[in-house]
Motif scaffolding. Structure first.
Motif, PDB file in Angstrom:
ATOM      1  N   ARG A   3      82.377  44.493  36.354  1.00  0.00           N
ATOM      2  CA  ARG A   3      81.899  43.619  37.107  1.00  0.00           C
ATOM      3  C   ARG A   3      84.199  42.504  37.116  1.00  0.00           C
ATOM      4  O   ARG A   3      84.517  42.221  36.874  1.00  0.00           O
ATOM      5  N   LEU A   4      84.376  43.751  35.871  1.00  0.00           N
ATOM      6  CA  LEU A   4      85.752  43.586  35.193  1.00  0.00           C
ATOM      7  C   LEU A   4      86.565  44.039  36.497  1.00  0.00           C
ATOM      8  O   LEU A   4      87.627  44.109  36.605  1.00  0.00           O
ATOM      9  N   ARG A  63      85.650  44.530  39.409  1.00  0.00           N
ATOM     10  CA  ARG A  63      85.362  43.528  40.551  1.00  0.00           C
ATOM     11  C   ARG A  63      87.252  42.642  40.625  1.00  0.00           C
ATOM     12  O   ARG A  63      88.006  42.543  41.272  1.00  0.00           O
ATOM     13  N   GLN A  64      87.215  42.201  39.772  1.00  0.00           N
ATOM     14  CA  GLN A  64      88.037  40.943  38.938  1.00  0.00           C
ATOM     15  C   GLN A  64      88.891  41.081  39.429  1.00  0.00           C
ATOM     16  O   GLN A  64      90.448  41.119  39.425  1.00  0.00           O
TER      17      GLN A  64
END
Lengths: 407, 407
Positions: free
Chosen positions: B133-134, B136-137
């Motif tokens: 998810r890092l 993605r961000q």
């Protein structure tokens, strides 16, 4: 006799409303109307804090200019104004220039940083679609990083908002709603996150009734907002904010400072040679600056005194819209050969500040106070009325805030 | 006689499947079973590239351990293993220690960076919910920044993926679907964004049938992926990647390097004193390492030779699951007093690589090639079968990929 050229610069509340009103009151044989704006869209500045917090998508806040401006009557030019040459009646754009017979200046505000060291470089501001969605992503990125570092960094979870005025309060209200969602999304404990609102004045929401201020602070504190009132920001760096309160110096480790404490008029109007006060131009009662009969100023760059309080009216959407409607009427007269311009009188119907999606405070009809649901509902009514004026019922249905029971 | 302690470390494919199978085959009077994992959830490593691209939410990929492990039969301890003391039959945790009679090692892979300068420090890896998810961000943050800088920075829009093996190809496939959405979200022209896949081997998807490789590259190139095949990455810095191809040195300005080119077993098992080869432990045919009759290794840390190819089986979910099922059976025998352990024989039923949400390639039944929809459907069947095995129909309905007509 050739048609006069009317040039409107800026498609904020003032600029776009002037264009929409003029396209109704003037025919193609009366004048050539040109609207210049940096983006292909208009946006509701008063909703940007929601985009910045991540509680509302920015596509709800922005409106394609071609959806409300009739391009058979108004030329739209997407470009950036670099200079206003009032003596030559010319507007210089990045990719060209325009001559005008009448100019309407609808350029918006800039952040005023009062020379606080590091603020301009390191603080985020809520002043456009671009800057607001960047704040949303900046906060989210820091949450995403938090669990990826062997040494947990508190500065990623400390969010400091400079200013407890209208925008600052509305923004922390949205953040208070958003943070629990972010905690869930990134497996961050809620009690690790701090939302800190720093205000230099001796009260939050200066100018508001103390009972309303009390209500607002209680509502926000109950949702985890910390207030530092009477606290002067002294310095901002990439990962720290320093303030002084009661002669004590305090530091907060933070990657995220959002500055919502000061605005000034667009610096272009100052540079154009108009006499200005922090970027705002004192205008006569017909909204024309002293010495320029072919220039009207609407919105944030116009400085009008409130005779009752002997202070300038604050730059709000409400007053910008009224100035635009008034200017469209006066311009229509001028173009049609009537030199008698009506004086502008603001009609402040009320002010409502939201405290997140399900709470608000406000004053209407001069002294009626609103709290909670009735204020939230009133805020939505005000927003929807604007959309109705701008683009009729289709725009209200497309972009309006129609959910009155969103608890 | 006291019940033996079975300790399972790691709740990846191998660890959690061992626990789920043992809770069925052993009663509370047979053994004490303990499962240790860093997080409260299991995740499907083979879906992480979708979370990293932002095409699937990570909550679909992770499964709460208490949803599939019966905590009345298996003790679950959320903690991090810091040391395996095989001689003392002890596992050291950050917050305690455990003694075992039988140990199942299900610790997963780590990225192997082969000493390439800067790779470890500056490249992102797809190896956990947190790291995915890092990514993605990180990508989204760079898009958000792009229109906020006076000088546009191309490095924000260049995404480099190191490795065109299974994970690298699947990841660029998802990115190719995701980038148009990000362009819309942040008003970035699609033609400014580059997705560059760099592979050192002389082909993409080494080991796959050339016809499938050709199909995959065509599908991805048609959606804007650039391939640099036979290109060695020489250096990675915070905002640049250097590679060499055909004896030519090339540089790419980029803030985003995702390393998907090499894995090795968890370094803890090497440090525990087992004889290891890049973190993987050669095991006997009953999955026990030489000299340790009380230790079983399942998943990425187990090294098994494929007699046909004379090379080790690559570490996949498929083989980890089979090893776990096999180990659960053997352990059940041991606990019940039967010392005769069955040898493990992998049964590779097929391999499917997705190329985004609506395209894929694969091989099933040894030599049947699949392309496009049939491969995409097969991939979903495989994923759903795993969920069925792990948590029955309720889990398939909750987390499964049930949309077979998602074009």
């Amino acid at each position: 006799m050739k048609n006069p050229n009317i040039v409107i610069i800026g498609a904020g509340y003032g600029g776009i409303m002037t264009a929409v009103k003029l396209q109704k009151s003037l025919g193609a044989n009366d004048a050539n109307i040109t609207l210049v704006n940096k983006h292909s869209y208009h946006y509701q500045t008063t909703w940007l804090h929601e985009n910045a917090a991540g509680t509302l998508h920015h596509d709800r806040t922005r409106i394609a200019i071609k959806d409300v401006v009739d391009t058979s009557k108004v030329n739209f030019i997407q470009d950036t104004v670099t200079d206003i040459k009032a003596a030559d009646k010319k507007i210089i754009l990045e990719d060209g220039e325009l001559s005008y017979d009448y100019l309407v200046i609808g350029l918006g505000f800039e952040a005023a940083t009062f020379g606080i060291p590091g603020l301009k470089e390191h603080a985020y501001t809520i002043n456009s679609i671009n800057s607001s969605r960047l704040i949303r992503q900046h906060i989210e990125y820091n949450f995403a990083k938090y669990n990826n570092e062997p040494e947990k960094q508190q500065k990623r979870l400390n969010i400091v908002v400079g200013g407890a005025g209208f925008t600052g309060i509305e923004f922390v209200g949205e953040l208070a709603n958003r943070i629990p969602e972010l905690c869930k999304e990134y497996d961050v404990p809620r009690d690790k996150v701090r939302i800190i609102n720093v205000e230099a004045a001796p009260t939050a929401l200066p100018g508001f009734d103390p009972e309303l201020v009390e209500y607002a602070m209680n509502s926000l504190e109950a949702r985890g907002v910390e207030f530092k009132i009477g606290a002067m920001i002294k310095e901002v760096t990439e990962n720290r904010l320093v303030f002084e309160k009661d002669e004590q110096r305090e530091e907060i480790d933070t990657n995220t400072v959002v500055w919502a404490a000061g605005v000034r008029g667009n610096s272009l109007v100052e540079e154009a040679g108009f006499e200005a006060n922090r970027g705002r131009i004192p205008v006569r009662d017909d909204l024309r600056p002293e010495g320029y009969d072919d220039v009207f100023i609407v919105g944030d760059c116009a400085l009008i005194m409130n005779e009752k309080t002997e202070r300038p009216y604050p730059p709000t959407a409400q007053i910008a819209i009224q100035e635009a409607e008034h200017t469209a009427k006066n311009l229509t007269r001028l173009v049609k050969g009537d030199d008698h311009l009506e004086p502008f009188k603001p009609n402040i119907q009320g002010t409502v500040a939201s405290l997140g999606h399900n709470d608000a405070i406000g004053v209407v009809f001069d002294d009626k106070k609103l709290f909670g649901w009735s204020a939230t509902a009133m805020k939505k009514v005000i927003d929807n009325r604007y959309l109705l004026k701008l683009g009729g019922l289709p725009l209200v249905l497309k972009k309006g805030k129609l959910n009155f029971f969103n608890f």
